[in-house]
Write a protein that holds these residues in place. Structure first.
Motif, mmCIF file in Angstrom:
data_model
loop_
_atom_site.group_PDB
_atom_site.id
_atom_site.type_symbol
_atom_site.label_atom_id
_atom_site.label_comp_id
_atom_site.label_asym_id
_atom_site.label_seq_id
_atom_site.Cartn_x
_atom_site.Cartn_y
_atom_site.Cartn_z
ATOM 1 N N LEU A 174 0.883 -1.164 0.000
ATOM 2 C CA LEU A 174 0.000 0.000 0.000
ATOM 3 C C LEU A 174 0.919 1.213 0.000
ATOM 4 C CD1 LEU A 174 -3.015 0.978 0.406
ATOM 5 C CD2 LEU A 174 -2.455 1.145 2.838
ATOM 6 N N LEU A 175 0.947 1.926 -1.118
ATOM 7 C CA LEU A 175 1.973 2.955 -1.342
ATOM 8 C C LEU A 175 1.409 4.366 -1.252
ATOM 9 C CD1 LEU A 175 4.873 3.765 -2.549
ATOM 10 C CD2 LEU A 175 3.663 3.819 -4.746
ATOM 11 N N LEU A 176 2.045 5.182 -0.396
ATOM 12 C CA LEU A 176 1.724 6.607 -0.347
ATOM 13 C C LEU A 176 2.774 7.335 -1.175
ATOM 14 C CD1 LEU A 176 -0.126 8.784 0.974
ATOM 15 C CD2 LEU A 176 1.564 8.944 2.808
ATOM 16 N N ALA A 177 2.328 8.035 -2.221
ATOM 17 C CA ALA A 177 3.294 8.685 -3.117
ATOM 18 C C ALA A 177 2.841 10.101 -3.466
ATOM 19 C CB ALA A 177 3.459 7.865 -4.392
ATOM 20 N N ARG A 178 3.809 10.888 -3.865
ATOM 21 C CA ARG A 178 3.565 12.295 -4.208
ATOM 22 C C ARG A 178 3.166 12.410 -5.676
ATOM 23 N NH1 ARG A 178 3.567 16.442 -2.035
ATOM 24 N NH2 ARG A 178 4.250 15.585 -0.045
ATOM 25 N N THR A 179 2.054 13.101 -5.918
ATOM 26 C CA THR A 179 1.619 13.292 -7.319
ATOM 27 C C THR A 179 1.603 14.777 -7.680
ATOM 28 O OG1 THR A 179 -0.630 12.940 -6.426
ATOM 29 C CG2 THR A 179 0.323 11.159 -7.692
ATOM 30 N N PRO A 181 3.110 19.088 -6.007
ATOM 31 C CA PRO A 181 3.951 19.789 -5.032
ATOM 32 C C PRO A 181 3.299 20.077 -3.675
ATOM 33 C CG PRO A 181 3.154 21.316 -6.720
ATOM 34 C CD PRO A 181 2.644 19.954 -7.094
ATOM 35 N N ASP A 182 1.964 20.165 -3.602
ATOM 36 C CA ASP A 182 1.352 20.549 -2.325
ATOM 37 C C ASP A 182 1.530 19.446 -1.281
ATOM 38 O OD1 ASP A 182 -0.756 22.669 -1.134
ATOM 39 O OD2 ASP A 182 -1.159 20.663 -0.340
ATOM 40 N N LYS A 183 1.992 19.856 -0.090
ATOM 41 C CA LYS A 183 2.410 18.863 0.899
ATOM 42 C C LYS A 183 1.338 17.819 1.209
ATOM 43 C CE LYS A 183 4.843 18.285 5.211
ATOM 44 N NZ LYS A 183 5.500 18.835 6.366
ATOM 45 N N HIS A 184 0.122 18.242 1.484
ATOM 46 C CA HIS A 184 -0.928 17.281 1.843
ATOM 47 C C HIS A 184 -1.866 16.952 0.684
ATOM 48 C CE1 HIS A 184 0.271 18.679 5.891
ATOM 49 N NE2 HIS A 184 -0.053 17.451 6.251
ATOM 50 N N ARG A 185 -2.174 17.969 -0.147
ATOM 51 C CA ARG A 185 -3.217 17.768 -1.173
ATOM 52 C C ARG A 185 -2.717 17.019 -2.401
ATOM 53 N NH1 ARG A 185 -5.783 23.652 -1.163
ATOM 54 N NH2 ARG A 185 -3.577 24.028 -1.011
ATOM 55 N N ASP A 186 -1.399 16.885 -2.517
ATOM 56 C CA ASP A 186 -0.858 16.204 -3.696
ATOM 57 C C ASP A 186 -0.240 14.847 -3.343
ATOM 58 O OD1 ASP A 186 -1.628 17.900 -5.755
ATOM 59 O OD2 ASP A 186 0.041 19.269 -5.365
ATOM 60 N N LEU A 187 -0.882 14.164 -2.430
ATOM 61 C CA LEU A 187 -0.463 12.788 -2.128
ATOM 62 C C LEU A 187 -1.548 11.843 -2.638
ATOM 63 C CD1 LEU A 187 0.769 13.298 1.544
ATOM 64 C CD2 LEU A 187 2.208 12.830 -0.447
ATOM 65 N N SER A 188 -1.139 10.702 -3.153
ATOM 66 C CA SER A 188 -2.123 9.720 -3.649
ATOM 67 C C SER A 188 -1.727 8.330 -3.167
ATOM 68 C CB SER A 188 -2.173 9.752 -5.181
ATOM 69 O OG SER A 188 -2.481 11.054 -5.621
ATOM 70 N N MET A 189 -2.719 7.442 -3.134
ATOM 71 C CA MET A 189 -2.480 6.085 -2.610
ATOM 72 C C MET A 189 -2.616 5.061 -3.737
ATOM 73 S SD MET A 189 -1.754 4.923 0.412
ATOM 74 C CE MET A 189 -2.478 5.871 1.735
ATOM 75 N N PHE A 190 -1.678 4.119 -3.765
ATOM 76 C CA PHE A 190 -1.650 3.119 -4.834
ATOM 77 C C PHE A 190 -1.464 1.715 -4.266
ATOM 78 C CE2 PHE A 190 -0.001 7.075 -6.545
ATOM 79 C CZ PHE A 190 -0.615 7.177 -7.784
ATOM 80 N N ILE A 191 -1.831 0.744 -5.105
ATOM 81 C CA ILE A 191 -1.538 -0.662 -4.805
ATOM 82 C C ILE A 191 -0.357 -1.070 -5.690
ATOM 83 C CG2 ILE A 191 -2.380 -3.046 -5.002
ATOM 84 C CD1 ILE A 191 -5.246 -1.805 -4.683
ATOM 85 N N VAL A 192 0.688 -1.620 -5.058
ATOM 86 C CA VAL A 192 1.866 -2.043 -5.827
ATOM 87 C C VAL A 192 2.064 -3.546 -5.694
ATOM 88 C CG1 VAL A 192 4.370 -1.790 -6.096
ATOM 89 C CG2 VAL A 192 3.012 0.141 -5.318
ATOM 90 N N PRO A 193 1.897 -4.311 -6.773
ATOM 91 C CA PRO A 193 2.292 -5.728 -6.699
ATOM 92 C C PRO A 193 3.813 -5.791 -6.507
ATOM 93 C CG PRO A 193 0.842 -5.303 -8.579
ATOM 94 C CD PRO A 193 1.269 -3.959 -8.056
ATOM 95 N N MET A 194 4.259 -6.458 -5.457
ATOM 96 C CA MET A 194 5.678 -6.397 -5.096
ATOM 97 C C MET A 194 6.567 -7.159 -6.068
ATOM 98 S SD MET A 194 5.779 -4.375 -2.503
ATOM 99 C CE MET A 194 7.322 -4.631 -1.610
ATOM 100 N N GLY A 233 -4.782 12.756 -5.356
ATOM 101 C CA GLY A 233 -4.776 13.805 -4.334
ATOM 102 C C GLY A 233 -5.549 13.436 -3.066
ATOM 103 N N GLN A 234 -6.073 12.220 -3.032
ATOM 104 C CA GLN A 234 -6.844 11.805 -1.839
ATOM 105 C C GLN A 234 -5.983 10.992 -0.868
ATOM 106 O OE1 GLN A 234 -10.332 9.515 -2.858
ATOM 107 N NE2 GLN A 234 -11.570 10.483 -1.272
ATOM 108 N N GLY A 235 -4.686 10.899 -1.175
ATOM 109 C CA GLY A 235 -3.806 10.002 -0.407
ATOM 110 C C GLY A 235 -3.755 10.294 1.084
ATOM 111 N N TRP A 236 -3.783 11.574 1.448
ATOM 112 C CA TRP A 236 -3.678 11.905 2.876
ATOM 113 C C TRP A 236 -4.926 11.422 3.623
ATOM 114 C CZ3 TRP A 236 0.193 12.459 5.810
ATOM 115 C CH2 TRP A 236 0.057 13.003 7.089
ATOM 116 N N ALA A 237 -6.085 11.648 3.015
ATOM 117 C CA ALA A 237 -7.343 11.196 3.641
ATOM 118 C C ALA A 237 -7.335 9.671 3.754
ATOM 119 C CB ALA A 237 -8.535 11.651 2.809
ATOM 120 N N VAL A 238 -6.834 8.999 2.725
ATOM 121 C CA VAL A 238 -6.777 7.533 2.763
ATOM 122 C C VAL A 238 -5.806 7.086 3.859
ATOM 123 C CG1 VAL A 238 -6.264 5.449 1.450
ATOM 124 C CG2 VAL A 238 -7.329 7.384 0.299
ATOM 125 N N ALA A 239 -4.661 7.759 3.945
ATOM 126 C CA ALA A 239 -3.653 7.370 4.948
ATOM 127 C C ALA A 239 -4.217 7.495 6.362
ATOM 128 C CB ALA A 239 -2.403 8.241 4.802
#
Ligand code: FAD
Length: 385
Positions: A174-179, A181-194, A233-239
């Motif tokens: 479960l990956l939190l990554a930057r999409t 420049p905005d510190k909180h609003r530009d984070l997104s969450m992804f699924i990464v097959p390892m 951009g919903q990554g912070w809320a998901v985290a």
């Protein structure tokens, strides 16, 4: 079978039922209570055990019934966690899948993501790892630098994660990554097959000799659009949904602490070290443990996981556990210089002392817990930023 939240629960009866169930359950060879994270060697027995629990409705107790959960009350979940600790068995394969990823997918996942991943978590088929922390982003999690950039067919990920528990055995991250420049609003969450090309996992060896942590390097990892959880951009809320589940397991720490305390007293007695000074220290710790036990019970009975009582408990339980672990050097005398990977009471106590250091760091350090309590509960001035 687990009781649902709308059933008036007689918690003592439930406790007895769970205790009997766990006692009579066949344990796969090699199963031990490895805590929230299995080592590579724990995965096979852990998966068998998880499957046994899942087939009888004892995993993902907090999930809604439509996804195979039991919608169980806080008290029920807490008793199950405590009884597992008492029986010396893990309550699930690992904490990340059932406790972190499951609730995230249930709340933010697409119908396809729910269909594809939830059963694998509930049945213990898939190991998940949480790819949040980075060398420069731990307490300040929104500082993550790992970037996910748009490509024609999806996303390309570059960066480094660290302290990723169970990553060496994981099927998915479960990956939190930057999409942006905005510190909180530009984070997104992804699924990464390892198993994807560009994912490199380097295990780290902890001071207790075990290897549960890992560094994870992501070099040009290609993800499809279906890997995104929720919106860009919903990554912070998901985290934020992933935080706080460990509060339920605080009671398990209390059970383990009482057991450890008994071992400490026995170790000191057998070495003839129980003088009045040591006796006083052990008694003080024992008193703290009972105070925690009763406070935890009150918080569980109130049934509100968002209550500040749990933040206080996280702080006090982890620090009491750490202080109890540190008593190993006092009760063992020179026997404290043993290899923690060995066997016998000294190795056991030293191992616990070393593992105990993690408690005040994981799930938010003690310093951060104090900041949160000061600012949000006591209304004290905010720390300078
Ligand atoms: C057992 C364990 C399992 C973990 N599993 C995972 C995992 O699976 N996935 C994952 O992503 N991460 C995981 N972590 C990482 C964990 O989330 C971080 O260690 C934690 O958030 C602290 O971050 P840090 O280590 O970068 O320390 P830092 O944030 O660098 O902090 C260093 C020190 O400075 C203090 N500090 C920092 N900021 C402040 C402040 N504002 N005010 C006062 N003091 C401050 C801290 O309290 C700490 O003492 C795990 C950690 C542990 C111990």
């Amino acid at each position: 079978m687990p009781a649902s939240a709308d059933v008036v629960e007689d918690i003592d009866t439930i406790r007895t039922q769970i205790r009997e169930f766990l006692e009579s359950a066949p344990k796969p060879p090699g199963l031990r209570n490895y805590g929230p994270t299995p080592t590579a060697a724990d995965v096979e027995p852990g998966q068998k055990w998880h499957r046994y629990l899942a087939d009888r409705g004892y995993t993902c107790l907090h999930w809604p019934p439509e996804f195979g959960g039991a919608d169980a009350s806080v008290a029920y979940q807490a008793v199950f966690a405590e009884e597992c600790a008492r029986a010396g068995v893990p309550r699930q394969l690992n904490i990340t899948g059932a406790d972190l990823v499951g609730p995230v997918l249930i709340k933010f996942g697409s119908p396809e993501q729910k269909t594809r991943y939830l059963d694998g978590i509930r049945l213990g088929d898939d190991v998940w790892t949480q790819l949040f922390s980075e060398p420069g982003a731990g307490s300040d999690l929104a500082g993550v630098r790992t970037r996910a950039e748009r490509t024609e067919s999806g996303w390309r990920v570059d960066g480094q994660k660290v302290w990723s528990s169970a990553a060496a055995s994981a099927d998915y991250g479960l990956l939190l990554a930057r999409t942006g420049p905005d510190k909180h609003r530009d984070l997104s969450m992804f699924i990464v097959p390892m198993s994807l090309s560009g994912v490199t996992v380097r295990p780290l060896t902890q001071m207790d000799g075990e290897s549960k942590f890992n560094e994870v390097f992501l070099d040009g990892v290609e993800l499809g659009d279906e890997a995104l959880i929720g919106e860009v951009g919903q990554g912070w809320a998901v985290a934020m949904v992933t935080l706080g589940r460990e509060r339920l397991t605080l009671g398990t720490q209390a059970v383990a602490m009482f057991r450890l305390h008994e071992q400490m007293v026995a170790a000191a007695r057998s070495r003839d070290l129980l003088d009045p000074v040591l006796s006083r220290s052990l008694t003080r710790l024992w008193t703290r443990m009972w105070l925690l036990r009763f406070t935890w019970q009150r918080a569980i009975d109130a049934g509100d996981l968002a209550s500040p009582a749990f933040s206080v408990l996280k702080l006090m339980t982890s620090e009491t556990d750490r202080d109890l672990g540190d008593m190993a050097t006092e009760v063992l005398g020179t026997d404290a210089c043993v290899d923690p990977a060995g066997s016998g009471d000294a190795a056991d106590l030293v191992h616990h002392m070393l593992v105990g250091r993690a408690q005040t760091i994981l799930g938010g350090t003690s310093e951060i817990q104090r900041n949160i309590l000061g600012e949000r509960v006591l209304g004290l001035p905010k720390e300078p930023r």
